[in-house]
Design a protein around this motif. Structure first.
Motif, mmCIF file in Angstrom:
data_model
loop_
_atom_site.group_PDB
_atom_site.id
_atom_site.type_symbol
_atom_site.label_atom_id
_atom_site.label_comp_id
_atom_site.label_asym_id
_atom_site.label_seq_id
_atom_site.Cartn_x
_atom_site.Cartn_y
_atom_site.Cartn_z
ATOM 1 N N LYS A 143 0.846 -1.189 0.000
ATOM 2 C CA LYS A 143 0.000 0.000 0.000
ATOM 3 C C LYS A 143 0.882 1.239 0.000
ATOM 4 N N GLN A 146 -6.357 -2.308 6.049
ATOM 5 C CA GLN A 146 -6.456 -3.158 4.859
ATOM 6 C C GLN A 146 -7.094 -4.502 5.201
ATOM 7 N N PRO A 183 -5.707 -2.614 -0.502
ATOM 8 C CA PRO A 183 -4.292 -2.702 -0.843
ATOM 9 C C PRO A 183 -4.077 -2.435 -2.322
#
Length: 250
Positions: free
Chosen positions: A13, A50, A57
């Motif tokens: 990410k 996430q 992500p």
């Protein structure tokens, strides 16, 4: 070992040029308390977001209870049994303690509700809410306003709000944040009573809590996994001691 309740595979990410999560891979086993620690800015809360579904992500996979949930939103993951307790309180002060837990229970319901009053009177929801409050020692505070709770009681209420969702996994984002020593001790003991029943992924800066509860510890540094292992193994690691625990040689 039994199939993991949660598996992360190569999660990445970035926010612009800032890469916050770097190929994170880890597993949480059924019944396990798995602690996630690391310095401020290591990417822990971004990783939890996430997993919970509030952030997507850029690449990688989130597998929960054998299902790839990477592209599911947070409510869909909650309905599958993924419960999150936030670092910042999400208690509604103007509601009673009971109403907060009933409201949280609705997050996992697929039935349409035609009014808040109907939900509050539903015997099934009320029974679930009282049971969750009993687990955290707050049954007697059920009719009280949430605003009247002590800080430690608020954290216990947040745990009840997670428990009422019958979670298959608890995501705990710094549950001890803002608590005093005695409140922290009580919350640690409360979490210990849940150990073995509900697997947990725990972010926590209080190392006494981490080492009292965790079966395994993952250290995150600069968005990447530095080490995963048993608490004693992680605590003895030279790099971890110097970079994170602030200690020298054992």
């Amino acid at each position: 070992m039994s199939e993991a309740i949660l598996s992360l595979r190569d999660l990445d990410k970035s926010f612009g040029a800032l890469r916050v999560t770097r190929k994170v891979t880890l597993d949480v086993a059924p019944g396990e308390v798995h602690a996630l620690i690391g310095p401020n800015g290591a990417g822990k809360t971004t990783l939890i977001s996430q997993i919970a579904g509030s952030l997507k992500p850029d690449s990688g996979r989130v597998i929960f209870a054998g299902e790839d949930v990477t592209h599911l939103d947070a409510p869909s993951r909650a309905q599958r049994g993924l419960a999150r307790v936030f670092q910042i309180s999400n208690v509604v002060d103007s509601f009673t303690v009971l109403a907060n837990v009933v409201l949280s229970a609705l997050a996992t319901e697929t039935t349409a509700w035609w009014g808040w009053g109907v939900a509050m009177k539903d015997p099934g929801l009320r029974e679930r809410a009282f049971y969750a409050l009993d687990q955290v020692g707050l049954v007697e505070r059920a009719p009280d306003q949430a605003a009247d709770l002590s800080y430690g009681e608020r954290r216990a209420l947040e745990l009840a709000m997670g428990l009422v969702q019958n979670p298959r996994l608890f995501l705990l984002d710094e549950p001890m944040a803002g608590t005093g020593r005695e409140e922290s001790r009580r919350l640690t003991e409360l979490l210990r009573t849940l150990k073995g029943r509900t697997p947990m992924l725990l972010i926590e800066h209080d190392m006494s809590t981490v080492f009292a509860l965790a079966d395994r510890v993952t250290v995150l540094v600069d968005g990447a996994v530095a080490i995963t292992g048993a608490p004693d193994v992680v605590r003895a690691d030279r790099i971890v001691r110097e970079a994170y625990l602030g200690e020298g040689e054992p």
